[in-house]
Write a protein that holds these residues in place. Structure first.
Motif, PDB file in Angstrom:
ATOM      1  N   PRO A 268      13.080  28.985   5.096  1.00 47.62           N
ATOM      2  CA  PRO A 268      13.464  30.404   5.085  1.00 47.62           C
ATOM      3  C   PRO A 268      14.491  30.757   6.169  1.00 47.62           C
ATOM      4  N   PHE A 269      14.364  30.154   7.356  1.00 51.81           N
ATOM      5  CA  PHE A 269      15.360  30.395   8.399  1.00 51.81           C
ATOM      6  C   PHE A 269      16.742  29.915   7.959  1.00 51.81           C
ATOM      7  N   ILE A 270      16.777  28.751   7.297  1.00 52.43           N
ATOM      8  CA  ILE A 270      18.049  28.207   6.831  1.00 52.43           C
ATOM      9  C   ILE A 270      18.650  29.100   5.745  1.00 52.43           C
ATOM     10  N   VAL A 271      17.795  29.603   4.840  1.00 52.40           N
ATOM     11  CA  VAL A 271      18.292  30.504   3.786  1.00 52.40           C
ATOM     12  C   VAL A 271      18.940  31.741   4.399  1.00 52.40           C
ATOM     13  N   LYS A 272      18.289  32.329   5.397  1.00 49.82           N
ATOM     14  CA  LYS A 272      18.841  33.530   6.023  1.00 49.82           C
ATOM     15  C   LYS A 272      20.133  33.214   6.770  1.00 49.82           C
ATOM     16  N   ALA A 273      20.188  32.068   7.458  1.00 45.54           N
ATOM     17  CA  ALA A 273      21.417  31.681   8.153  1.00 45.54           C
ATOM     18  C   ALA A 273      22.557  31.475   7.159  1.00 45.54           C
ATOM     19  N   VAL A 274      22.263  30.879   6.014  1.00 44.49           N
ATOM     20  CA  VAL A 274      23.285  30.660   4.986  1.00 44.49           C
ATOM     21  C   VAL A 274      23.808  31.996   4.453  1.00 44.49           C
ATOM     22  N   CYS A 275      22.921  32.952   4.229  1.00 45.35           N
ATOM     23  CA  CYS A 275      23.354  34.262   3.721  1.00 45.35           C
ATOM     24  C   CYS A 275      24.331  34.927   4.694  1.00 45.35           C
ATOM     25  N   HIS A 276      24.038  34.877   6.009  1.00 43.78           N
ATOM     26  CA  HIS A 276      24.945  35.472   6.995  1.00 43.78           C
ATOM     27  C   HIS A 276      26.287  34.740   7.010  1.00 43.78           C
ATOM     28  N   ALA A 277      26.244  33.402   6.888  1.00 50.00           N
ATOM     29  CA  ALA A 277      27.489  32.632   6.886  1.00 50.00           C
ATOM     30  C   ALA A 277      28.308  32.893   5.623  1.00 50.00           C
ATOM     31  N   LEU A 278      27.644  33.070   4.487  1.00 46.12           N
ATOM     32  CA  LEU A 278      28.365  33.361   3.239  1.00 46.12           C
ATOM     33  C   LEU A 278      29.077  34.706   3.310  1.00 46.12           C
ATOM     34  N   LYS A 279      28.475  35.673   3.990  1.00 43.21           N
ATOM     35  CA  LYS A 279      29.112  36.983   4.113  1.00 43.21           C
ATOM     36  C   LYS A 279      30.365  36.909   4.986  1.00 43.21           C
ATOM     37  N   ARG A 280      30.344  36.019   5.974  1.00 42.50           N
ATOM     38  CA  ARG A 280      31.525  35.885   6.828  1.00 42.50           C
ATOM     39  C   ARG A 280      32.610  35.049   6.151  1.00 42.50           C
ATOM     40  N   TYR A 281      32.194  34.089   5.306  1.00 43.43           N
ATOM     41  CA  TYR A 281      33.157  33.233   4.591  1.00 43.43           C
ATOM     42  C   TYR A 281      32.875  33.345   3.093  1.00 43.43           C
ATOM     43  N   PRO A 282      33.291  34.436   2.481  1.00 44.87           N
ATOM     44  CA  PRO A 282      32.942  34.705   1.076  1.00 44.87           C
ATOM     45  C   PRO A 282      33.527  33.699   0.096  1.00 44.87           C
ATOM     46  N   ILE A 283      34.536  32.922   0.492  1.00 48.46           N
ATOM     47  CA  ILE A 283      35.122  31.951  -0.431  1.00 48.46           C
ATOM     48  C   ILE A 283      34.118  30.862  -0.800  1.00 48.46           C
ATOM     49  N   VAL A 284      33.068  30.686   0.035  1.00 46.96           N
ATOM     50  CA  VAL A 284      32.045  29.677  -0.270  1.00 46.96           C
ATOM     51  C   VAL A 284      31.023  30.223  -1.267  1.00 46.96           C
ATOM     52  N   ASN A 285      30.949  31.534  -1.408  1.00 45.16           N
ATOM     53  CA  ASN A 285      30.045  32.175  -2.377  1.00 45.16           C
ATOM     54  C   ASN A 285      30.883  32.618  -3.578  1.00 45.16           C
ATOM     55  N   ALA A 286      31.528  31.644  -4.204  1.00 49.77           N
ATOM     56  CA  ALA A 286      32.532  31.967  -5.219  1.00 49.77           C
ATOM     57  C   ALA A 286      32.366  31.082  -6.443  1.00 49.77           C
ATOM     58  N   GLU A 287      33.205  31.358  -7.428  1.00 51.75           N
ATOM     59  CA  GLU A 287      33.224  30.591  -8.675  1.00 51.75           C
ATOM     60  C   GLU A 287      34.640  30.614  -9.226  1.00 51.75           C
ATOM     61  N   LEU A 288      35.098  29.489  -9.757  1.00 50.20           N
ATOM     62  CA  LEU A 288      36.432  29.409 -10.346  1.00 50.20           C
ATOM     63  C   LEU A 288      36.355  29.742 -11.831  1.00 50.20           C
ATOM     64  N   ASP A 289      37.023  30.815 -12.229  1.00 52.77           N
ATOM     65  CA  ASP A 289      37.112  31.222 -13.639  1.00 52.77           C
ATOM     66  C   ASP A 289      38.442  30.705 -14.180  1.00 52.77           C
ATOM     67  N   GLU A 290      38.429  29.464 -14.657  1.00 54.81           N
ATOM     68  CA  GLU A 290      39.673  28.832 -15.110  1.00 54.81           C
ATOM     69  C   GLU A 290      40.227  29.504 -16.363  1.00 54.81           C
ATOM     70  N   ALA A 291      39.347  30.010 -17.230  1.00 60.24           N
ATOM     71  CA  ALA A 291      39.812  30.631 -18.470  1.00 60.24           C
ATOM     72  C   ALA A 291      40.705  31.829 -18.193  1.00 60.24           C
ATOM     73  N   ASN A 292      40.408  32.568 -17.107  1.00 60.28           N
ATOM     74  CA  ASN A 292      41.196  33.753 -16.772  1.00 60.28           C
ATOM     75  C   ASN A 292      42.053  33.561 -15.525  1.00 60.28           C
ATOM     76  N   SER A 293      42.136  32.293 -15.053  1.00 58.39           N
ATOM     77  CA  SER A 293      42.994  31.946 -13.905  1.00 58.39           C
ATOM     78  C   SER A 293      42.698  32.838 -12.700  1.00 58.39           C
TER      79      SER A 293
END
Length: 441
Positions: A268-293
Motif C-alpha cells: 500500500p505504501f508503494i501504491v501511494k508513492a506511485v500515485c504521487h509520482a504519476l501526478k508529477r510525471y503524467p506521461i507515465v500514466n498514459a496510453e498511445l492511441d495510434e488509430a487517432n495519432s
C-alpha cells in the motif's frame, strides 16, 4: 432439442473461449447450475443453465473461441437424461471387460489424463506425488491446494529403483615360467584393457512426456505478452532504495492496522508513492492511441496489482487508488487478491488499469524486466527488502533495509530522463515516508 447459445457476457465482449465443460452429454442439471466455464479477456465466467434439463451434445470443444450468440451445445428440457445417452453406457461394460481378459486389473490413469492445474502438476512432480491418488477440488480439477494437503499428509509415489552394481571383473590366470629361465621379479599382474561400458541406469522407459492444454488463462496471457512485447519498445531503469525509515513506520502502524482488521504490508505504501509520482510525471500514466495519432494522458489513477494464481498471472485493478486511504488500499489489495485466486472477480475489476505494479514478494531477486501490461506505458517491479550494512550520514556503518525497484517503460512515449525521474520520485516518497504523511496517506 434446444440450441444453447453463448450469451452476452459483458459490454463490448464479442467472443469467449470454452475453458471447461462442467456438464457432460447425458448428464442432467437443474436451473442455474453452471454448464460451462467461458473466458473473456482475463475473467473466467460460469454460464448457468436456463432451465431443468439434460445435456445432449457439445457443439464447441474446450479451447474453442466462440462468438457471442453462436450455438455451443444442445439441451433437452426436463429432468431425465436423453435416450441416446444410455446406449453408450449399455455397451461400456463390454468394452471395459476386454482388457480384463489379458490382465487382472485395468491400468491406472496417467498424470497426463488427469485434469490438474500447471502449478499442481509441477508441485506433484517435485515431491513425487501421484495425481491419480488425489481428490479433485469442487470445480472438478486438482489444484495446488490438494497437492499441498497431500504433501502434509506424507503421500508420495513409489520409491525410486536402486541401481545394481556392475559384476566384478574376472581375475587373469597365472602364466607358467619354463625350466631354466630366471623367474622375473614379483610385480602386479598387468590388467587387460577393458572396453568402456555405458553407465548403469535405472529403467526410465515408463517416463512419458506430459502435454498441457494451451488454452484459457495461459493462452490469454501469451496473447497479451506477445502483443505488448512486439508493439511497445521496452526499456528498464533500476534503482536501489534505502527503506529503513519505511520499515520502522510500517512496524509502528501494523498493530493499529490490525485493530481495524487490516494486514498492513509494504505494497500500500508503494501504491501511494506511485500515485504521487504519476501526478508529477503524467506521461507515465498514459496510453498511445495510434488509430487517432495521439497520446492520452489519463487523469484517473487505476493501479493494477499483478497476482499469481493457479490459473496464471492476473491483474486486478484498484480503481482511483489516489483517492483511497492507506488502509483502504490495503483492504482492496487483499479483497482483489482473494477474488483473483478463487476466480470470482468481475471483468470490470480485471480491466481498465492505467499503471501496473508487479511484486515478487519474498522471492525477491536482484533485477527483473517486467513486460508492459498493454496498452499501458509503464510497469513497476518490486523486489524483496533485505538487511544490509549501510553508511549513515555520520559516516558510520549501521544495519539498513535495502529494496530494488525496476520500472519498464515504452520508449515510444516515455523518454529515458522522464522514466528515471519518475522512479526517483517514487524513491523520494519511500525513503522518507513522512512525505506520504504530509501528502495525506
Amino acid at each position: 432439442m434446444i440450441e444453447f447459445k453463448l450469451p452476452e457476457i459483458g459490454e463490448g465482449v464479442i467472443e469467449g473461449e470454452i475453458v471447461q465443460w462442467l456438464v457432460q452429454p447425458g448428464e442432467s442439471f437443474a436451473a442455474n447450475d453452471a454448464l460451462v466455464e467461458v473466458m473473456t479477456d482475463k475473467a473466467t465466467i460460469e454460464i448457468p443453465a436456463p432451465f431443468d434439463g439434460a445435456m445432449q451434445t457439445h457443439r464447441a470443444a474446450e479451447g474453442d473461441v466462440c462468438a457471442v450468440g453462436s450455438v455451443i451445445a444442445t439441451l433437452s428440457e426436463g429432468a431425465s437424461a436423453p435416450a441416446q445417452a444410455s446406449a453408450p453406457a449399455a455397451n461400456a461394460p463390454a468394452r471395459a471387460s476386454a482388457p480384463a481378459a489379458n490382465s487382472p486389473a485395468s491400468p491406472a490413469r496417467t498424470d497426463a489424463a488427469i485434469l490438474a492445474t500447471p502449478a499442481a502438476r509441477a508441485l506433484a512432480r517435485e515431491h513425487d506425488i501421484d495425481l491419480a491418488s488425489l481428490p479433485a477440488s469442487e470445480r472438478g480439477r486438482i489444484t495446488k491446494r490438494e497437492v499441498v494437503a497431500a504433501k502434509q499428509q506424507g503421500l508420495s509415489g513409489p520409491a525410486p529403483q536402486v541401481m545394481s552394481a556392475p559384476p566384478p571383473m574376472p581375475t587373469p590366470a597365472p602364466v607358467a615360467v619354463p625350466a631354466g629361465m630366471p623367474t622375473p621379479a614379483a610385480r602386479p599382474a598387468a590388467q587387460p584393457a577393458v572396453a568402456a561400458q555405458p553407465v548403469a541406469r535405472a529403467d526410465a522407459s515408463a517416463r512419458t512426456d506430459e502435454y498441457l492444454p494451451f488454452r484459457g488463462m495461459r493462452r490469454k496471457i501469451a496473447e497479451g505478452m506477445s502483443r505488448a512485447y512486439s508493439t511497445a519498445v521496452h526499456y528498464t531503469y533500476v534503482e536501489q532504495i534505502d527503506v529503513t525509515k519505511l520499515v520502522a513506520l510500517r512496524n509502528q502502524a501494523k498493530r493499529s492496522a490490525a485493530e481495524q482488521g487490516v494486514s498492513l504490508s509494504y505494497l500500500p505504501f508503494i501504491v501511494k508513492a506511485v500515485c504521487h509520482a504519476l501526478k508529477r510525471y503524467p506521461i507515465v500514466n498514459a496510453e498511445l492511441d495510434e488509430a487517432n495519432s495521439r497520446i492520452v494522458l489519463k487523469k484517473r489513477y487505476h493501479v493494477g496489482i499483478a497476482a499469481a494464481t493457479d490459473q496464471g498471472l492476473m491483474v486486478p485493478v484498484i480503481k482511483d487508488a489516489d483517492l483511497l486511504s492507506l488502509l483502504d488500499v490495503a483492504r482492496e489489495i487483499k479483497r482483489l487478491g482473494e477474488g483473483a485466486k478463487t476466480g470470482k472477480l468481475s471483468r470490470d475489476e480485471l480491466t481498465g488499469s492505467s499503471f501496473t505494479i508487479t511484486s515478487l514478494g519474498t522471492i525477491g531477486g536482484v533485477l527483473a524486466t517486467p513486460i508492459l501490461n498493454y496498452p499501458e506505458v509503464g510497469i513497476l517491479g518490486v523486489h524483496a527488502i533485505r538487511k544490509v550494512p549501510v553508511v549513515t550520514e555520520d559516516d558510520e556503518i549501521a544495519v539498513g533495509h535495502i529494496m530494488n525497484l525496476s520500472v519498464s517503460l515504452d520508449h515510444r512515449i516515455v523518454d529515458g530522463f522522464e522514466g528515471a525521474s519518475f522512479l526517483q520520485e517514487v524513491r523520494r516518497y519511500l525513503e522518507d515516508p513522512t512525505l506520504l504523511l504530509l501528502a495525506g496517506i
